[in-house]
Design a protein around this motif. Structure first.
Motif, PDB file in Angstrom:
ATOM      1  N   GLY A 126       0.798  -0.935  -0.581  1.00  0.00           N
ATOM      2  CA  GLY A 126      -0.311   0.111   0.006  1.00  0.00           C
ATOM      3  C   GLY A 126       0.871   1.278   0.052  1.00  0.00           C
ATOM      4  N   PRO A 127      -0.120   2.422  -0.467  1.00  0.00           N
ATOM      5  CA  PRO A 127       0.735   3.752  -0.340  1.00  0.00           C
ATOM      6  C   PRO A 127       1.760   4.437   1.197  1.00  0.00           C
ATOM      7  CG  PRO A 127      -1.230   4.189  -0.980  1.00  0.00           C
ATOM      8  CD  PRO A 127      -1.203   2.424  -0.616  1.00  0.00           C
ATOM      9  N   GLU A 128       0.747   3.174   2.199  1.00  0.00           N
ATOM     10  CA  GLU A 128       2.109   3.913   3.026  1.00  0.00           C
ATOM     11  C   GLU A 128       3.153   3.170   3.325  1.00  0.00           C
ATOM     12  OE1 GLU A 128      -1.161   2.168   4.087  1.00  0.00           O
ATOM     13  OE2 GLU A 128      -2.612   3.869   3.312  1.00  0.00           O
ATOM     14  N   GLN A 129       3.358   1.486   2.653  1.00  0.00           N
ATOM     15  CA  GLN A 129       4.638   0.453   3.131  1.00  0.00           C
ATOM     16  C   GLN A 129       5.692   0.954   2.180  1.00  0.00           C
ATOM     17  OE1 GLN A 129       1.577  -2.183   2.099  1.00  0.00           O
ATOM     18  NE2 GLN A 129       1.803  -3.659   4.145  1.00  0.00           N
ATOM     19  N   ILE A 130       5.381   1.789   0.746  1.00  0.00           N
ATOM     20  CA  ILE A 130       6.217   2.115  -0.196  1.00  0.00           C
ATOM     21  C   ILE A 130       6.270   2.915   0.363  1.00  0.00           C
ATOM     22  CG2 ILE A 130       6.273   3.735  -2.778  1.00  0.00           C
ATOM     23  CD1 ILE A 130       3.682   1.684  -3.008  1.00  0.00           C
ATOM     24  N   ALA A 131       5.933   4.678   0.645  1.00  0.00           N
ATOM     25  CA  ALA A 131       6.291   5.221   1.570  1.00  0.00           C
ATOM     26  C   ALA A 131       7.688   5.139   2.699  1.00  0.00           C
ATOM     27  CB  ALA A 131       5.750   6.845   2.205  1.00  0.00           C
ATOM     28  N   ALA A 132       7.552   3.938   3.317  1.00  0.00           N
ATOM     29  CA  ALA A 132       8.352   3.512   4.120  1.00  0.00           C
ATOM     30  C   ALA A 132       9.868   3.084   3.769  1.00  0.00           C
ATOM     31  CB  ALA A 132       7.691   2.975   5.361  1.00  0.00           C
ATOM     32  N   LEU A 133       9.589   2.846   2.463  1.00  0.00           N
ATOM     33  CA  LEU A 133      10.561   2.660   2.092  1.00  0.00           C
ATOM     34  C   LEU A 133      12.238   3.052   1.451  1.00  0.00           C
ATOM     35  CD1 LEU A 133       9.308   0.258  -1.187  1.00  0.00           C
ATOM     36  CD2 LEU A 133      10.245  -0.772   0.831  1.00  0.00           C
ATOM     37  N   PRO A 134      12.873   3.283   1.400  1.00  0.00           N
ATOM     38  CA  PRO A 134      14.313   3.947   1.159  1.00  0.00           C
ATOM     39  C   PRO A 134      14.028   4.603  -0.021  1.00  0.00           C
ATOM     40  CG  PRO A 134      15.530   1.948   2.619  1.00  0.00           C
ATOM     41  CD  PRO A 134      13.718   1.232   2.062  1.00  0.00           C
ATOM     42  N   PRO A 135      14.337   6.039  -0.383  1.00  0.00           N
ATOM     43  CA  PRO A 135      14.189   6.592  -1.019  1.00  0.00           C
ATOM     44  C   PRO A 135      14.355   6.278  -2.371  1.00  0.00           C
ATOM     45  CG  PRO A 135      15.056   8.412   0.235  1.00  0.00           C
ATOM     46  CD  PRO A 135      14.881   6.580   0.909  1.00  0.00           C
ATOM     47  N   GLU A 136      15.454   5.212  -2.574  1.00  0.00           N
ATOM     48  CA  GLU A 136      16.099   4.646  -3.827  1.00  0.00           C
ATOM     49  C   GLU A 136      15.004   3.124  -4.235  1.00  0.00           C
ATOM     50  OE1 GLU A 136      17.967   4.398  -0.693  1.00  0.00           O
ATOM     51  OE2 GLU A 136      18.365   6.216  -0.958  1.00  0.00           O
ATOM     52  N   GLN A 137      14.634   2.604  -3.155  1.00  0.00           N
ATOM     53  CA  GLN A 137      14.020   1.426  -3.744  1.00  0.00           C
ATOM     54  C   GLN A 137      12.379   2.065  -4.264  1.00  0.00           C
ATOM     55  OE1 GLN A 137      13.852  -1.595  -0.065  1.00  0.00           O
ATOM     56  NE2 GLN A 137      15.826  -1.707  -0.041  1.00  0.00           N
ATOM     57  N   GLN A 138      12.142   3.179  -3.748  1.00  0.00           N
ATOM     58  CA  GLN A 138      11.166   3.842  -3.584  1.00  0.00           C
ATOM     59  C   GLN A 138      11.310   4.020  -4.783  1.00  0.00           C
ATOM     60  OE1 GLN A 138       9.553   6.933  -1.763  1.00  0.00           O
ATOM     61  NE2 GLN A 138       9.633   6.031   0.492  1.00  0.00           N
ATOM     62  N   GLN A 139      12.018   4.564  -5.635  1.00  0.00           N
ATOM     63  CA  GLN A 139      11.943   4.985  -7.230  1.00  0.00           C
ATOM     64  C   GLN A 139      12.070   3.602  -7.815  1.00  0.00           C
ATOM     65  OE1 GLN A 139      16.414   6.802  -7.267  1.00  0.00           O
ATOM     66  NE2 GLN A 139      15.618   8.582  -7.060  1.00  0.00           N
ATOM     67  N   VAL A 140      12.671   2.809  -8.092  1.00  0.00           N
ATOM     68  CA  VAL A 140      12.569   1.476  -8.265  1.00  0.00           C
ATOM     69  C   VAL A 140      11.333   0.639  -8.731  1.00  0.00           C
ATOM     70  CG1 VAL A 140      13.328  -1.016  -8.757  1.00  0.00           C
ATOM     71  CG2 VAL A 140      14.679   0.686  -7.825  1.00  0.00           C
ATOM     72  N   TYR A 141      10.545   1.522  -7.574  1.00  0.00           N
ATOM     73  CA  TYR A 141       8.580   0.214  -7.367  1.00  0.00           C
ATOM     74  C   TYR A 141       8.077   1.152  -8.509  1.00  0.00           C
ATOM     75  CZ  TYR A 141       4.576  -1.855  -5.228  1.00  0.00           C
ATOM     76  OH  TYR A 141       3.831  -2.517  -5.467  1.00  0.00           O
ATOM     77  N   ALA A 142       8.529   2.573  -8.087  1.00  0.00           N
ATOM     78  CA  ALA A 142       7.597   3.585  -8.667  1.00  0.00           C
ATOM     79  C   ALA A 142       7.638   3.331  -9.961  1.00  0.00           C
ATOM     80  CB  ALA A 142       8.072   5.216  -8.317  1.00  0.00           C
ATOM     81  N   ALA A 143       9.217   2.933 -10.805  1.00  0.00           N
ATOM     82  CA  ALA A 143       9.304   2.423 -11.985  1.00  0.00           C
ATOM     83  C   ALA A 143       8.789   1.164 -12.923  1.00  0.00           C
ATOM     84  CB  ALA A 143      10.875   3.038 -12.322  1.00  0.00           C
ATOM     85  N   MET A 144       8.836   0.044 -11.972  1.00  0.00           N
ATOM     86  CA  MET A 144       8.659  -1.610 -12.219  1.00  0.00           C
ATOM     87  C   MET A 144       7.490  -0.961 -12.559  1.00  0.00           C
ATOM     88  SD  MET A 144       9.958  -3.929 -11.128  1.00  0.00           S
ATOM     89  CE  MET A 144      10.060  -3.908  -9.635  1.00  0.00           C
ATOM     90  N   PRO A 145       7.429  -1.511 -14.077  1.00  0.00           N
ATOM     91  CA  PRO A 145       6.277  -1.587 -15.248  1.00  0.00           C
ATOM     92  C   PRO A 145       5.201  -2.904 -14.393  1.00  0.00           C
ATOM     93  CG  PRO A 145       7.995  -2.180 -16.403  1.00  0.00           C
ATOM     94  CD  PRO A 145       8.165  -1.611 -14.922  1.00  0.00           C
ATOM     95  N   ALA A 146       3.812  -3.085 -14.765  1.00  0.00           N
ATOM     96  CA  ALA A 146       2.686  -3.417 -13.884  1.00  0.00           C
ATOM     97  C   ALA A 146       2.900  -4.492 -14.242  1.00  0.00           C
ATOM     98  CB  ALA A 146       1.178  -3.304 -14.047  1.00  0.00           C
ATOM     99  N   TRP A 147       3.502  -4.922 -15.855  1.00  0.00           N
ATOM    100  CA  TRP A 147       3.133  -6.428 -16.492  1.00  0.00           C
ATOM    101  C   TRP A 147       4.465  -7.081 -15.276  1.00  0.00           C
ATOM    102  CZ3 TRP A 147       7.566  -7.862 -19.091  1.00  0.00           C
ATOM    103  CH2 TRP A 147       8.413  -6.500 -19.830  1.00  0.00           C
ATOM    104  N   LEU A 148       5.256  -6.609 -14.820  1.00  0.00           N
ATOM    105  CA  LEU A 148       6.772  -7.469 -14.955  1.00  0.00           C
ATOM    106  C   LEU A 148       6.207  -8.248 -13.633  1.00  0.00           C
ATOM    107  CD1 LEU A 148       9.742  -5.699 -14.528  1.00  0.00           C
ATOM    108  CD2 LEU A 148       9.729  -7.357 -16.025  1.00  0.00           C
ATOM    109  N   ASP A 149       4.817  -7.687 -12.640  1.00  0.00           N
ATOM    110  CA  ASP A 149       4.328  -8.839 -12.337  1.00  0.00           C
ATOM    111  C   ASP A 149       3.838 -10.492 -12.616  1.00  0.00           C
ATOM    112  OD1 ASP A 149       4.689  -6.899  -9.929  1.00  0.00           O
ATOM    113  OD2 ASP A 149       2.120  -6.506  -9.887  1.00  0.00           O
TER     114      ASP A 149
END
Length: 142
Positions: free
Chosen positions: A35-58
């Protein structure tokens, strides 16, 4: 009745493969349901990776871990379709890892330090495919 004797290591490989892939399933659900709270708790670098991750990679991620679970179950049941499941899982792992490194800033964020885990995951998937092929050739799977 099949009387082909399999070595004890076969059961160990099957059980460890099942546990490994069940951990992968747990990680899949943790990552895809953040969720948004869990994403916000990630280190900034991991947030960047998560935000850039295309949904189809799931999709390849899910195919990799669920295919691995099915392959491990097939190994324990001594079924030949373990080979097909591990082949699909290996292909999906390679697609997923390549996608993560090619389509996100994962390389810039983690550099070489993140590569060993990615290579380990690919190596384990490759080993399980190789092992299922070997077990098929030796007549351990029917």
């Amino acid at each position: 009745m099949d009387t082909t004797k399999v070595p004890a290591t076969h059961w160990v490989v099957g059980a460890v493969a099942l546990v490994w892939n069940l951990i992968g399933v747990a990680m899949f659900f943790l990552q895809t349901r953040m969720g948004p709270e869990q994403i916000a708790a990630l280190p900034p670098e991991q947030q960047q990776v998560y935000a850039a991750m295309p949904a189809w990679l799931d999709i390849p991620y899910g195919v990799a871990v669920f295919g691995g679970v099915l392959g491990a179950i097939a190994l324990l049941l001594r079924r030949r379709w373990a080979l097909a499941m591990f082949a699909v899982s290996l292909l999906a792992v390679v697609v997923q890892m390549a996608g993560v490194y090619a389509l996100t800033p994962a390389w810039a964020v983690s550099g070489v330090s993140g590569l060993p885990m990615a290579l380990l995951i690919i190596a384990i998937a490759g080993f399980l495919f190789w092992y299922a092929r070997r077990a098929t050739v030796r007549g351990w799977l029917r």
